[in-house]
Design a protein around this motif. Sequence first.
Motif, PDB file in Angstrom:
ATOM      1  N   THR A 169       0.800  -0.937  -0.098  1.00  0.00           N
ATOM      2  CA  THR A 169      -0.033   0.047  -0.099  1.00  0.00           C
ATOM      3  C   THR A 169       0.950   1.268  -0.055  1.00  0.00           C
ATOM      4  OG1 THR A 169      -0.202  -0.049   2.273  1.00  0.00           O
ATOM      5  CG2 THR A 169      -1.780  -1.070   1.139  1.00  0.00           C
ATOM      6  N   GLY A 170       2.043   1.361   0.027  1.00  0.00           N
ATOM      7  CA  GLY A 170       2.917   2.255   0.116  1.00  0.00           C
ATOM      8  C   GLY A 170       3.109   3.086   1.388  1.00  0.00           C
ATOM      9  N   TYR A 171       2.948   2.223   2.351  1.00  0.00           N
ATOM     10  CA  TYR A 171       2.769   2.721   3.807  1.00  0.00           C
ATOM     11  C   TYR A 171       1.753   3.602   4.030  1.00  0.00           C
ATOM     12  CZ  TYR A 171       5.276   2.562   8.309  1.00  0.00           C
ATOM     13  OH  TYR A 171       5.425   2.131   9.362  1.00  0.00           O
ATOM     14  N   ALA A 172       0.403   3.083   3.515  1.00  0.00           N
ATOM     15  CA  ALA A 172      -0.596   4.408   3.535  1.00  0.00           C
ATOM     16  C   ALA A 172      -1.375   4.201   4.797  1.00  0.00           C
ATOM     17  CB  ALA A 172      -1.506   4.220   2.295  1.00  0.00           C
ATOM     18  N   ILE A 173      -1.338   4.494   5.932  1.00  0.00           N
ATOM     19  CA  ILE A 173      -1.748   4.263   7.120  1.00  0.00           C
ATOM     20  C   ILE A 173      -2.321   5.963   7.791  1.00  0.00           C
ATOM     21  CG2 ILE A 173      -0.959   2.134   7.577  1.00  0.00           C
ATOM     22  CD1 ILE A 173       0.958   3.207   9.774  1.00  0.00           C
ATOM     23  N   ASN A 174      -1.807   6.903   7.006  1.00  0.00           N
ATOM     24  CA  ASN A 174      -2.168   8.131   7.704  1.00  0.00           C
ATOM     25  C   ASN A 174      -2.963   8.853   6.404  1.00  0.00           C
ATOM     26  OD1 ASN A 174      -2.229  10.683   8.642  1.00  0.00           O
ATOM     27  ND2 ASN A 174      -0.015  10.976   8.577  1.00  0.00           N
ATOM     28  N   PRO A 175      -4.065   8.935   6.810  1.00  0.00           N
ATOM     29  CA  PRO A 175      -5.151   9.618   5.849  1.00  0.00           C
ATOM     30  C   PRO A 175      -4.632  11.037   5.285  1.00  0.00           C
ATOM     31  CG  PRO A 175      -6.428   8.530   7.399  1.00  0.00           C
ATOM     32  CD  PRO A 175      -5.011   8.573   7.884  1.00  0.00           C
ATOM     33  N   ALA A 176      -4.308  11.739   6.284  1.00  0.00           N
ATOM     34  CA  ALA A 176      -3.751  13.265   6.150  1.00  0.00           C
ATOM     35  C   ALA A 176      -2.723  13.172   5.430  1.00  0.00           C
ATOM     36  CB  ALA A 176      -3.375  13.895   7.514  1.00  0.00           C
ATOM     37  N   ARG A 177      -1.700  12.408   5.207  1.00  0.00           N
ATOM     38  CA  ARG A 177      -0.503  12.516   4.353  1.00  0.00           C
ATOM     39  C   ARG A 177      -0.804  12.044   3.027  1.00  0.00           C
ATOM     40  NH1 ARG A 177       2.575   7.903   3.831  1.00  0.00           N
ATOM     41  NH2 ARG A 177       4.075   8.105   2.348  1.00  0.00           N
ATOM     42  N   ASP A 178      -1.800  11.139   3.058  1.00  0.00           N
ATOM     43  CA  ASP A 178      -2.207  10.550   1.681  1.00  0.00           C
ATOM     44  C   ASP A 178      -3.178  10.713   0.568  1.00  0.00           C
ATOM     45  OD1 ASP A 178      -0.766   7.946   0.427  1.00  0.00           O
ATOM     46  OD2 ASP A 178      -3.095   7.334   0.255  1.00  0.00           O
ATOM     47  N   LEU A 179      -4.166  11.826   1.279  1.00  0.00           N
ATOM     48  CA  LEU A 179      -5.171  12.089   0.491  1.00  0.00           C
ATOM     49  C   LEU A 179      -4.788  13.191  -0.563  1.00  0.00           C
ATOM     50  CD1 LEU A 179      -8.353  12.431   0.289  1.00  0.00           C
ATOM     51  CD2 LEU A 179      -8.348  14.044   2.004  1.00  0.00           C
ATOM     52  N   GLY A 180      -3.966  14.173  -0.316  1.00  0.00           N
ATOM     53  CA  GLY A 180      -3.499  15.217  -1.044  1.00  0.00           C
ATOM     54  C   GLY A 180      -3.004  14.639  -2.417  1.00  0.00           C
ATOM     55  N   PRO A 181      -1.827  13.901  -2.259  1.00  0.00           N
ATOM     56  CA  PRO A 181      -1.451  13.191  -3.512  1.00  0.00           C
ATOM     57  C   PRO A 181      -2.465  12.460  -4.513  1.00  0.00           C
ATOM     58  CG  PRO A 181       0.183  12.964  -1.905  1.00  0.00           C
ATOM     59  CD  PRO A 181      -0.910  13.528  -1.264  1.00  0.00           C
ATOM     60  N   ARG A 182      -3.213  11.967  -3.666  1.00  0.00           N
ATOM     61  CA  ARG A 182      -4.244  10.937  -4.396  1.00  0.00           C
ATOM     62  C   ARG A 182      -5.473  12.109  -5.161  1.00  0.00           C
ATOM     63  NH1 ARG A 182      -3.378   5.760  -3.949  1.00  0.00           N
ATOM     64  NH2 ARG A 182      -2.421   4.938  -1.972  1.00  0.00           N
ATOM     65  N   LEU A 183      -5.731  13.079  -4.363  1.00  0.00           N
ATOM     66  CA  LEU A 183      -6.626  14.079  -4.951  1.00  0.00           C
ATOM     67  C   LEU A 183      -5.960  14.724  -6.408  1.00  0.00           C
ATOM     68  CD1 LEU A 183      -8.224  15.549  -2.000  1.00  0.00           C
ATOM     69  CD2 LEU A 183      -9.426  14.059  -3.627  1.00  0.00           C
ATOM     70  N   LEU A 184      -4.749  14.864  -6.326  1.00  0.00           N
ATOM     71  CA  LEU A 184      -4.078  15.596  -7.361  1.00  0.00           C
ATOM     72  C   LEU A 184      -3.842  14.546  -8.432  1.00  0.00           C
ATOM     73  CD1 LEU A 184      -2.475  17.971  -8.376  1.00  0.00           C
ATOM     74  CD2 LEU A 184      -0.195  16.735  -7.635  1.00  0.00           C
ATOM     75  N   THR A 185      -3.568  13.308  -8.287  1.00  0.00           N
ATOM     76  CA  THR A 185      -3.570  12.314  -9.265  1.00  0.00           C
ATOM     77  C   THR A 185      -4.658  11.975 -10.133  1.00  0.00           C
ATOM     78  OG1 THR A 185      -3.544  10.487  -7.832  1.00  0.00           O
ATOM     79  CG2 THR A 185      -1.551  11.258  -8.498  1.00  0.00           C
ATOM     80  N   ALA A 186      -5.756  12.087  -8.912  1.00  0.00           N
ATOM     81  CA  ALA A 186      -7.392  12.162  -9.622  1.00  0.00           C
ATOM     82  C   ALA A 186      -7.747  12.736 -10.573  1.00  0.00           C
ATOM     83  CB  ALA A 186      -8.211  11.898  -8.425  1.00  0.00           C
ATOM     84  N   MET A 187      -7.118  14.388 -10.238  1.00  0.00           N
ATOM     85  CA  MET A 187      -7.457  15.558 -10.979  1.00  0.00           C
ATOM     86  C   MET A 187      -6.705  15.841 -12.168  1.00  0.00           C
ATOM     87  SD  MET A 187      -8.240  18.502  -8.249  1.00  0.00           S
ATOM     88  CE  MET A 187      -6.789  18.476  -7.044  1.00  0.00           C
ATOM     89  N   VAL A 188      -5.764  15.225 -12.176  1.00  0.00           N
ATOM     90  CA  VAL A 188      -4.852  15.301 -13.264  1.00  0.00           C
ATOM     91  C   VAL A 188      -5.215  14.227 -14.452  1.00  0.00           C
ATOM     92  CG1 VAL A 188      -2.231  14.599 -14.327  1.00  0.00           C
ATOM     93  CG2 VAL A 188      -2.690  15.955 -12.247  1.00  0.00           C
ATOM     94  N   GLY A 189      -5.929  13.283 -13.825  1.00  0.00           N
ATOM     95  CA  GLY A 189      -6.563  12.202 -15.026  1.00  0.00           C
ATOM     96  C   GLY A 189      -5.990  10.705 -15.116  1.00  0.00           C
TER      97      GLY A 189
END
Length: 93
Positions: free
Chosen positions: A36-56
């Motif tokens: 999971t890429g050490y994805a246990i902290n929602p605050a750290r992981d939400l920003g990059p995921r939203l950006l990649t979703a907006m980029v397409g």
Amino acid sequence: VLAIGDRKNCPPPPGLAPLVLFLLILGIGASLGMQTGYAINPARDLGPRLLTAMVGYGKAVQYWLWCPVIAPICGAQVGALFYDAFYFTGEES
């Protein structure tokens, strides 16, 4: 995490609770870090995921939103509920 502060659960000696919490997080990261890429902290992981979703980048980003963002929040609430209902016997409950 709730069991660390429970006085009836044989808590760690004073000053060692951060070490126990560190070992707990290290164990979770070692077991799930590669998947999971050490994805246990929602605050750290939400920003990059939203950006990649907006980029397409497509649906793959939306699918992985459940694992690092929503699952830790829901899992913490369900875990606290089960701990309080079935194990904790203190006066604060």
